[in-house]
Design an enzyme around this catalytic site. Structure first.
Site, PDB file in Angstrom:
ATOM      1  N   GLU A  65       0.859  -1.181  -0.026  1.00  0.00           N
ATOM      2  CA  GLU A  65       0.158   0.031  -0.116  1.00  0.00           C
ATOM      3  C   GLU A  65       0.849   1.233   0.062  1.00  0.00           C
ATOM      4  OE1 GLU A  65      -2.786  -0.380   3.386  1.00  0.00           O
ATOM      5  OE2 GLU A  65      -3.497  -2.216   2.588  1.00  0.00           O
ATOM      6  N   HIS A  85      -7.742   1.245   1.845  1.00  0.00           N
ATOM      7  CA  HIS A  85      -7.415   0.972   3.131  1.00  0.00           C
ATOM      8  C   HIS A  85      -8.223   1.830   4.181  1.00  0.00           C
ATOM      9  CE1 HIS A  85      -4.885  -1.484   6.276  1.00  0.00           C
ATOM     10  NE2 HIS A  85      -6.186  -1.086   6.929  1.00  0.00           N
TER      11      HIS A  85
HETATM   12  C1  GLV Z   1      -6.254  -0.877  10.439  1.00  0.00           C
HETATM   13  O1  GLV Z   1      -6.035  -1.690   9.645  1.00  0.00           O
HETATM   14  C2  GLV Z   1      -6.069  -1.312  11.679  1.00  0.00           C
HETATM   15  O2  GLV Z   1      -5.524  -2.538  11.913  1.00  0.00           O
HETATM   16  O3  GLV Z   1      -6.460  -0.534  12.832  1.00  0.00           O
END
Ligand code: GLV
Length: 304
Positions: A259, A276
């Site tokens: 990412e 995400h």
């Molecule tokens: C996001 O991906 C988290 O783990 O808080």
């Protein structure tokens, strides 16, 4: 004054009072100057040069190498729930306390998951793209009602996703490393889940690909795969092959092996991609950041 580095890029956007809370607690905050996720080298450099006592952490790699060099660091407070970016064994050895924010992002991730499921079933983003391109193409979708949803990882988020899809009249099966007894959903092995599910949704942690060649082969033709957990849980190359052959009807992905994601899936029509943003619902972010700030303050005061 203690010094804290804030690695998450959107910190305090929705609740600027959090910066005041830090200052009131005699903490001097420094924001991430890059405005994106930091690499191992960047975060090391920042922590070493800045002599920070605390870190409000995102998903940057906090490896043993980073933690060993960050000699002044005493507390890592994750704004989030996943801890796979932190070498917790090394942190313990080095006496660095680690906190996270479980519970407060459950609804946000579960609702995004539901959104991806519905978007996949009704081809919402594909049809939106077509219409913008001037094509009025009434493609057939399918109902969530009556489908078997297989949930991999039945923690807070998996359980909430189950509640949401049950309300639509779907059937839920799940797999989990713990043995659990649930009234509305049946626990099965991962292999059984893969075979039976019309929709597979991942809600576990881990770095290994749970969905690889064997699983994609064993899955139902036209399966929908949703991943709002971690990119590493799916073999992305095989997923792409499954999507282009039509074995997999559609995937909804919020997480990627790397990412920001810039790979081949961007060219594939039957995949819905989000950057995400599982926890990016305003209400959840405010709670998460407040909890992370409180953990940080308490941790710097000596709480375990
Ligand atoms: C996001 O991906 C988290 O783990 O808080």
């Amino acid at each position: 004054m203690k010094k804290v580095f804030i690695a998450t890029t959107t910190f305090a956007e929705d609740d600027p009072s959090l910066l005041k809370t830090l200052v009131k607690a005699k903490i001097s905050p420094t924001m991430n100057p890059y405005g994106r996720r930091l690499s191992e080298i960047e975060i090391t450099d920042i922590l070493v040069k800045g002599q920070y006592d605390g870190l409000l952490a995102g998903l940057e790699p906090l490896t043993e190498v980073v933690l060993t060099q960050a000699k002044s660091l005493k507390v890592i407070s994750r704004v989030g729930v996943g801890m796979d970016n932190i070498d917790q064994v090394a942190a313990k050895k080095l006496g660095i306390k680690v906190f996270n924010t479980p519970g407060v992002l459950t609804d946000a991730v579960a609702e995004l998951t539901l959104g991806l499921i519905l978007a996949a079933l009704r081809k919402i983003s594909l049809l939106d793209r077509k219409m913008r391109a001037g094509v009025w193409d009434k493609q057939m979708g399918a109902l969530l009602k009556g489908k078997t949803v297989g949930i991999v990882g039945f923690g807070h988020i998996g359980t909430r996703v189950a509640d949401l899809v049950l309300a639509f009249g779907a059937k839920v099966i799940f797999t989990d490393v713990r043995k659990l007894k649930k009234a509305k959903a049946k626990q099965v092995s991962l292999a059984q889940l893969i075979k039976l599910a019309d929709i597979i949704s991942l809600h576990c942690s881990g770095k290994e690909a749970l969905i690889g060649e064997k699983e994609i082969q064993a899955a139902r033709t036209n399966v929908i795969i949703i991943n709002t957990a971690r990119g590493s849980l799916i073999d992305e190359k095989l997923l792409l092959e499954g999507l282009s052959s039509g074995k997999i009807a559609c995937a909804g992905l919020d997480v990627f092996s790397e990412e920001p994601y810039k790979g081949e899936l961007l060219k594939q029509d039957n995949v819905i991609l989000t950057p995400h943003v599982g926890s990016y619902a305003k209400e959840a972010r405010i709670l998460m950041e407040a909890m992370a700030v409180e953990n940080l303050i308490q941790g710097l005061k000596g709480r375990e």
